[in-house]
Design a protein around this motif. Structure first.
Motif, PDB file in Angstrom:
ATOM      1  N   PHE A   1      45.959  30.942  13.811  1.00  0.00           N
ATOM      2  CA  PHE A   1      45.275  30.080  14.771  1.00  0.00           C
ATOM      3  C   PHE A   1      43.862  30.592  14.989  1.00  0.00           C
ATOM      4  CE2 PHE A   1      44.679  28.471  19.250  1.00  0.00           C
ATOM      5  CZ  PHE A   1      44.492  27.160  18.865  1.00  0.00           C
ATOM      6  N   GLY A   2      42.909  29.916  14.369  1.00  0.00           N
ATOM      7  CA  GLY A   2      41.518  30.360  14.353  1.00  0.00           C
ATOM      8  C   GLY A   2      40.876  30.486  15.722  1.00  0.00           C
ATOM      9  N   MET A   3      41.226  29.607  16.649  1.00  0.00           N
ATOM     10  CA  MET A   3      40.601  29.649  17.971  1.00  0.00           C
ATOM     11  C   MET A   3      40.960  30.949  18.689  1.00  0.00           C
ATOM     12  SD  MET A   3      38.521  27.891  19.763  1.00  0.00           S
ATOM     13  CE  MET A   3      38.605  26.222  19.194  1.00  0.00           C
TER      14      MET A   3
ATOM     15  N   ALA B   1      43.515  32.902  28.258  1.00  0.00           N
ATOM     16  CA  ALA B   1      42.734  34.088  27.871  1.00  0.00           C
ATOM     17  C   ALA B   1      41.236  33.794  27.949  1.00  0.00           C
ATOM     18  CB  ALA B   1      43.120  34.533  26.463  1.00  0.00           C
ATOM     19  N   ASN B   2      40.809  32.588  27.551  1.00  0.00           N
ATOM     20  CA  ASN B   2      39.399  32.210  27.666  1.00  0.00           C
ATOM     21  C   ASN B   2      38.952  32.241  29.122  1.00  0.00           C
ATOM     22  OD1 ASN B   2      39.172  31.759  24.916  1.00  0.00           O
ATOM     23  ND2 ASN B   2      39.456  29.564  25.072  1.00  0.00           N
ATOM     24  N   ALA B   3      39.794  31.734  30.003  1.00  0.00           N
ATOM     25  CA  ALA B   3      39.455  31.720  31.434  1.00  0.00           C
ATOM     26  C   ALA B   3      39.362  33.147  31.983  1.00  0.00           C
ATOM     27  CB  ALA B   3      40.492  30.912  32.207  1.00  0.00           C
ATOM     28  N   LEU B   4      40.305  34.001  31.586  1.00  0.00           N
ATOM     29  CA  LEU B   4      40.266  35.396  32.024  1.00  0.00           C
ATOM     30  C   LEU B   4      38.999  36.088  31.520  1.00  0.00           C
ATOM     31  CD1 LEU B   4      43.991  36.364  31.342  1.00  0.00           C
ATOM     32  CD2 LEU B   4      42.886  36.262  33.589  1.00  0.00           C
ATOM     33  N   ASP B   5      38.693  35.856  30.259  1.00  0.00           N
ATOM     34  CA  ASP B   5      37.511  36.475  29.654  1.00  0.00           C
ATOM     35  C   ASP B   5      36.232  36.004  30.335  1.00  0.00           C
ATOM     36  OD1 ASP B   5      36.113  38.052  27.793  1.00  0.00           O
ATOM     37  OD2 ASP B   5      35.934  36.380  26.402  1.00  0.00           O
ATOM     38  N   SER B   6      36.171  34.733  30.682  1.00  0.00           N
ATOM     39  CA  SER B   6      34.950  34.187  31.273  1.00  0.00           C
ATOM     40  C   SER B   6      34.651  34.756  32.658  1.00  0.00           C
ATOM     41  CB  SER B   6      35.010  32.665  31.345  1.00  0.00           C
ATOM     42  OG  SER B   6      35.911  32.253  32.343  1.00  0.00           O
ATOM     43  N   CYS B   7      35.667  35.283  33.326  1.00  0.00           N
ATOM     44  CA  CYS B   7      35.395  35.866  34.647  1.00  0.00           C
ATOM     45  C   CYS B   7      35.434  37.397  34.604  1.00  0.00           C
ATOM     46  CB  CYS B   7      36.347  35.312  35.705  1.00  0.00           C
ATOM     47  SG  CYS B   7      38.026  35.876  35.578  1.00  0.00           S
ATOM     48  N   GLY B   8      35.382  37.974  33.388  1.00  0.00           N
ATOM     49  CA  GLY B   8      35.239  39.416  33.250  1.00  0.00           C
ATOM     50  C   GLY B   8      36.524  40.202  33.130  1.00  0.00           C
ATOM     51  N   ARG B   9      37.653  39.535  33.043  1.00  0.00           N
ATOM     52  CA  ARG B   9      38.937  40.236  32.912  1.00  0.00           C
ATOM     53  C   ARG B   9      39.289  40.366  31.423  1.00  0.00           C
ATOM     54  NH1 ARG B   9      42.456  37.180  37.455  1.00  0.00           N
ATOM     55  NH2 ARG B   9      44.101  38.496  36.612  1.00  0.00           N
ATOM     56  N   VAL B  10      38.457  41.135  30.713  1.00  0.00           N
ATOM     57  CA  VAL B  10      38.505  41.211  29.259  1.00  0.00           C
ATOM     58  C   VAL B  10      39.795  41.857  28.757  1.00  0.00           C
ATOM     59  CG1 VAL B  10      37.315  42.064  27.198  1.00  0.00           C
ATOM     60  CG2 VAL B  10      36.010  41.315  29.177  1.00  0.00           C
ATOM     61  N   ILE B  11      40.237  42.924  29.381  1.00  0.00           N
ATOM     62  CA  ILE B  11      41.442  43.626  28.928  1.00  0.00           C
ATOM     63  C   ILE B  11      42.654  42.697  29.001  1.00  0.00           C
ATOM     64  CG2 ILE B  11      42.982  45.592  29.348  1.00  0.00           C
ATOM     65  CD1 ILE B  11      40.245  46.385  28.305  1.00  0.00           C
ATOM     66  N   GLU B  12      42.784  42.004  30.110  1.00  0.00           N
ATOM     67  CA  GLU B  12      43.904  41.070  30.251  1.00  0.00           C
ATOM     68  C   GLU B  12      43.765  39.915  29.260  1.00  0.00           C
ATOM     69  OE1 GLU B  12      46.353  38.757  33.780  1.00  0.00           O
ATOM     70  OE2 GLU B  12      44.556  39.883  34.284  1.00  0.00           O
ATOM     71  N   ALA B  13      42.533  39.456  29.041  1.00  0.00           N
ATOM     72  CA  ALA B  13      42.300  38.384  28.066  1.00  0.00           C
ATOM     73  C   ALA B  13      42.704  38.834  26.665  1.00  0.00           C
ATOM     74  CB  ALA B  13      40.832  37.967  28.093  1.00  0.00           C
ATOM     75  N   LEU B  14      42.351  40.056  26.296  1.00  0.00           N
ATOM     76  CA  LEU B  14      42.727  40.574  24.977  1.00  0.00           C
ATOM     77  C   LEU B  14      44.238  40.592  24.798  1.00  0.00           C
ATOM     78  CD1 LEU B  14      40.158  43.494  24.649  1.00  0.00           C
ATOM     79  CD2 LEU B  14      40.222  41.410  23.274  1.00  0.00           C
ATOM     80  N   ARG B  15      44.950  40.957  25.858  1.00  0.00           N
ATOM     81  CA  ARG B  15      46.417  40.977  25.795  1.00  0.00           C
ATOM     82  C   ARG B  15      46.977  39.572  25.549  1.00  0.00           C
ATOM     83  NH1 ARG B  15      50.479  40.037  29.248  1.00  0.00           N
ATOM     84  NH2 ARG B  15      49.096  39.656  31.008  1.00  0.00           N
ATOM     85  N   ILE B  16      46.423  38.582  26.217  1.00  0.00           N
ATOM     86  CA  ILE B  16      46.903  37.209  26.047  1.00  0.00           C
ATOM     87  C   ILE B  16      46.500  36.655  24.678  1.00  0.00           C
ATOM     88  CG2 ILE B  16      46.841  34.868  26.994  1.00  0.00           C
ATOM     89  CD1 ILE B  16      48.333  36.859  28.767  1.00  0.00           C
ATOM     90  N   TYR B  17      45.284  36.973  24.221  1.00  0.00           N
ATOM     91  CA  TYR B  17      44.891  36.567  22.865  1.00  0.00           C
ATOM     92  C   TYR B  17      45.866  37.132  21.834  1.00  0.00           C
ATOM     93  CZ  TYR B  17      40.227  34.921  24.348  1.00  0.00           C
ATOM     94  OH  TYR B  17      39.176  34.247  24.929  1.00  0.00           O
ATOM     95  N   ARG B  18      46.257  38.405  21.997  1.00  0.00           N
ATOM     96  CA  ARG B  18      47.206  39.015  21.051  1.00  0.00           C
ATOM     97  C   ARG B  18      48.551  38.307  21.087  1.00  0.00           C
ATOM     98  NH1 ARG B  18      44.563  43.901  22.471  1.00  0.00           N
ATOM     99  NH2 ARG B  18      46.086  44.296  24.095  1.00  0.00           N
ATOM    100  N   LYS B  19      48.962  37.846  22.263  1.00  0.00           N
ATOM    101  CA  LYS B  19      50.202  37.064  22.348  1.00  0.00           C
ATOM    102  C   LYS B  19      50.083  35.791  21.527  1.00  0.00           C
ATOM    103  CE  LYS B  19      53.134  37.253  26.225  1.00  0.00           C
ATOM    104  NZ  LYS B  19      53.477  36.857  27.588  1.00  0.00           N
ATOM    105  N   ALA B  20      48.960  35.101  21.671  1.00  0.00           N
ATOM    106  CA  ALA B  20      48.737  33.860  20.913  1.00  0.00           C
ATOM    107  C   ALA B  20      48.702  34.143  19.412  1.00  0.00           C
ATOM    108  CB  ALA B  20      47.443  33.189  21.361  1.00  0.00           C
ATOM    109  N   ILE B  21      48.017  35.201  19.016  1.00  0.00           N
ATOM    110  CA  ILE B  21      47.924  35.552  17.592  1.00  0.00           C
ATOM    111  C   ILE B  21      49.283  35.975  17.049  1.00  0.00           C
ATOM    112  CG2 ILE B  21      46.903  37.192  15.952  1.00  0.00           C
ATOM    113  CD1 ILE B  21      44.389  37.131  17.859  1.00  0.00           C
ATOM    114  N   GLY B  22      50.062  36.684  17.871  1.00  0.00           N
ATOM    115  CA  GLY B  22      51.416  37.058  17.456  1.00  0.00           C
ATOM    116  C   GLY B  22      52.302  35.842  17.264  1.00  0.00           C
ATOM    117  N   PHE B  23      52.062  34.834  18.062  1.00  0.00           N
ATOM    118  CA  PHE B  23      52.817  33.589  17.996  1.00  0.00           C
ATOM    119  C   PHE B  23      52.413  32.784  16.766  1.00  0.00           C
ATOM    120  CE2 PHE B  23      52.867  29.060  19.458  1.00  0.00           C
ATOM    121  CZ  PHE B  23      54.238  28.893  19.476  1.00  0.00           C
ATOM    122  N   CYS B  24      51.114  32.746  16.467  1.00  0.00           N
ATOM    123  CA  CYS B  24      50.608  32.001  15.311  1.00  0.00           C
ATOM    124  C   CYS B  24      49.404  32.756  14.735  1.00  0.00           C
ATOM    125  CB  CYS B  24      50.204  30.587  15.726  1.00  0.00           C
ATOM    126  SG  CYS B  24      49.608  29.588  14.346  1.00  0.00           S
ATOM    127  N   PRO B  25      49.651  33.641  13.755  1.00  0.00           N
ATOM    128  CA  PRO B  25      48.589  34.491  13.211  1.00  0.00           C
ATOM    129  C   PRO B  25      47.442  33.738  12.542  1.00  0.00           C
ATOM    130  CG  PRO B  25      50.750  35.261  12.502  1.00  0.00           C
ATOM    131  CD  PRO B  25      50.951  33.949  13.177  1.00  0.00           C
TER     132      PRO B  25
END
Length: 116
Positions: free
Chosen positions: A68-70, A42-66
């Motif tokens: 996880f501060g990073m 998600a960080n890599a996606l966000d860094s190249c401007g693919r914010v919507i896709e990055a947000l989706r992957i961040y939500r997956k990570a947060i859903g997996f471990c609510p």
């Protein structure tokens, strides 16, 4: 020329992130490695401007471990960035509200308080 080379490396990195996620979701669906790969992808996606896709992957990570501060912090930062690109004032406020809530969750998690 250098930009073309960097773009090729980025595409290759995205390919390897997706393959690693695919492999770990099948073999070790609740591993710490999968959580880290989600967040870094998600960080890599966000860094190249693919914010919507990055947000989706961040939500997956947060859903997996609510807790996880990073993932929470990067999710909040990406939401804040996205909110600043929206022209609708209602969506702007909603997105900033969600970004703020993500940041508050980081503080709550890091302080050891119970979150709901």
């Amino acid at each position: 020329m250098q930009n073309v080379k960097a773009n090729g490396y980025r595409k290759q990195a995205f390919y390897y992130f997706r393959k690693a996620i695919e492999f770990l979701e099948k073999c070790e669906p609740y591993s710490d490695e999968l959580l880290l790969i989600y967040t870094n992808y998600a960080n890599a996606l966000d860094s190249c401007g693919r914010v919507i896709e990055a947000l989706r992957i961040y939500r997956k990570a947060i859903g997996f471990c609510p807790r996880f501060g990073m993932a929470l912090g990067n999710y909040g930062r990406a939401l804040e960035f996205y909110a600043n690109t929206v022209n609708d004032s209602g969506q702007y406020k909603d997105l900033h509200c969600h970004a703020y809530q993500a940041m508050v969750r980081i503080i709550t998690v890091s302080s050891g308080k119970t979150i709901y």
